[in-house]
Design an enzyme around this catalytic site. Structure first.
Site, PDB file in Angstrom:
ATOM      1  N   HIS A   1      -2.364  -3.907   5.098  1.00 58.27           N
ATOM      2  CA  HIS A   1      -2.129  -3.505   6.490  1.00 58.27           C
ATOM      3  C   HIS A   1      -3.441  -3.103   7.150  1.00 58.27           C
ATOM      4  O   HIS A   1      -4.346  -2.574   6.509  1.00 58.27           O
ATOM      5  CB  HIS A   1      -1.121  -2.344   6.569  1.00 58.27           C
ATOM      6  CG  HIS A   1      -1.616  -1.059   5.969  1.00 58.27           C
ATOM      7  ND1 HIS A   1      -2.155  -0.038   6.731  1.00 58.27           N
ATOM      8  CD2 HIS A   1      -1.669  -0.617   4.692  1.00 58.27           C
ATOM      9  CE1 HIS A   1      -2.510   0.973   5.936  1.00 58.27           C
ATOM     10  NE2 HIS A   1      -2.220   0.637   4.703  1.00 58.27           N
TER      11      HIS A   1
ATOM     12  N   CYS B   1      -6.119   0.380   6.990  1.00 54.35           N
ATOM     13  CA  CYS B   1      -5.857   0.862   5.624  1.00 54.35           C
ATOM     14  C   CYS B   1      -6.906   1.885   5.203  1.00 54.35           C
ATOM     15  O   CYS B   1      -8.111   1.595   5.214  1.00 54.35           O
ATOM     16  CB  CYS B   1      -5.861  -0.319   4.659  1.00 54.35           C
ATOM     17  SG  CYS B   1      -5.605   0.144   2.931  1.00 54.35           S
TER      18      CYS B   1
ATOM     19  N   ARG C   1       2.715   5.415   6.312  1.00 50.99           N
ATOM     20  CA  ARG C   1       3.137   4.772   7.565  1.00 50.99           C
ATOM     21  C   ARG C   1       3.707   3.378   7.356  1.00 50.99           C
ATOM     22  O   ARG C   1       4.216   2.772   8.304  1.00 50.99           O
ATOM     23  CB  ARG C   1       1.940   4.679   8.532  1.00 50.99           C
ATOM     24  CG  ARG C   1       1.292   6.008   8.866  1.00 50.99           C
ATOM     25  CD  ARG C   1      -0.060   5.782   9.538  1.00 50.99           C
ATOM     26  NE  ARG C   1      -1.007   5.144   8.619  1.00 50.99           N
ATOM     27  CZ  ARG C   1      -2.224   4.725   8.982  1.00 50.99           C
ATOM     28  NH1 ARG C   1      -2.619   4.863  10.246  1.00 50.99           N
ATOM     29  NH2 ARG C   1      -3.025   4.161   8.094  1.00 50.99           N
TER      30      ARG C   1
ATOM     31  N   ASP D   1       0.341   3.861   1.671  1.00 53.62           N
ATOM     32  CA  ASP D   1       0.236   4.528   2.972  1.00 53.62           C
ATOM     33  C   ASP D   1       1.619   4.942   3.479  1.00 53.62           C
ATOM     34  O   ASP D   1       2.544   4.131   3.515  1.00 53.62           O
ATOM     35  CB  ASP D   1      -0.429   3.573   3.969  1.00 53.62           C
ATOM     36  CG  ASP D   1      -0.887   4.269   5.239  1.00 53.62           C
ATOM     37  OD1 ASP D   1      -0.038   4.906   5.908  1.00 53.62           O
ATOM     38  OD2 ASP D   1      -2.087   4.181   5.582  1.00 53.62           O
TER      39      ASP D   1
ATOM     40  N   CYS E   1       0.832  -1.202   0.000  1.00 52.97           N
ATOM     41  CA  CYS E   1       0.000   0.000   0.000  1.00 52.97           C
ATOM     42  C   CYS E   1       0.868   1.253   0.000  1.00 52.97           C
ATOM     43  O   CYS E   1       1.974   1.262   0.542  1.00 52.97           O
ATOM     44  CB  CYS E   1      -0.908  -0.018   1.239  1.00 52.97           C
ATOM     45  SG  CYS E   1      -2.051   1.378   1.326  1.00 52.97           S
TER      46      CYS E   1
END
Length: 208
Positions: A97, A100, A45, A43, A41
């Site tokens: 994750h 998400c 983080r 993302d 992803c």
């Protein structure tokens, strides 16, 4: 954002690498032969190298919203074909994750503009597994389970491709499904039964 700090960090990183190995970048520039294609992803983080503890050159990485493998997305399909047919990776990992944002957005009953066609693919995952998901009364656990099922379906989408089928036949390439638990930092192997799924879907999706 202090961009000067980024360049200072880069200088420090270069110095550390050269101190450990004066030929580090000379060797790095010679080419790559990663064993793994990682599809994760976007993302901010969730950084693939950090969570796996790998170094540059060890993993070929593609990231998009909610770690999707969509057959009409030329970006991800090009990455898969290049990694499998040219870099000759032997493993492909789809890593989702928990928490998400893309999966969460797919659960919203609202118009999200250009994101609509992308998120529709996650909604399709929900539709395929609706009976299981609606049976989970805890909303947070249902969200986590959809993250896991989305990873599973993207693994299946990988297995549908000619490149993966051919590489599995020729050299035993394997597909893996993982979830990164952002709340604990741990990687979870979903233990996707690759061979069983492959044998099952080849009845319909055989391309080689």
């Amino acid at each position: 954002m202090d961009f000067n700090r980024i360049f200072r960090n880069n200088e420090q990183w270069v110095a550390e690498k050269l101190q450990a190995n004066p030929d580090y970048f000379k060797e790095l520039s010679k080419g790559q032969s990663p064993e793994i294609l990682y599809i994760g992803c976007s993302d901010s983080r969730v950084t693939a190298e950090d969570l796996m503890g790998v170094q540059p050159g060890e993993v070929f990485i593609h990231r998009n919203i909610a770690n999707m493998v969509i057959s009409v997305d030329l970006n991800v399909m090009s990455v898969i074909n290049y990694a499998v047919r040219h870099l000759k990776v032997n493993h492909i990992v789809v890593c989702g994750h928990y928490e998400c944002g893309g999966v969460k957005a797919s659960l919203l009953a609202e118009d999200l503009g250009i994101l609509n066609p992308w998120l529709r693919n996650i909604r399709d995952v929900y539709r395929l597994h609706m009976e299981e998901l609606v049976g989970i009364t805890d909303e947070h656990k249902r969200f986590d389970r959809l993250v896991e099922l989305n990873v599973q379906e993207q693994c299946i989408n990988l297995i549908k491709t000619a490149a993966v089928q051919q590489a599995n036949k020729e050299r035993g390439l394997t597909v893996h499904g993982w979830v990164f638990d952002i709340r604990t930092g741990k990687l979870i192997d979903l233990n996707i039964d690759f061979q069983t799924i492959l044998a099952d879907i080849m009845k319909i999706y055989r391309l080689i």
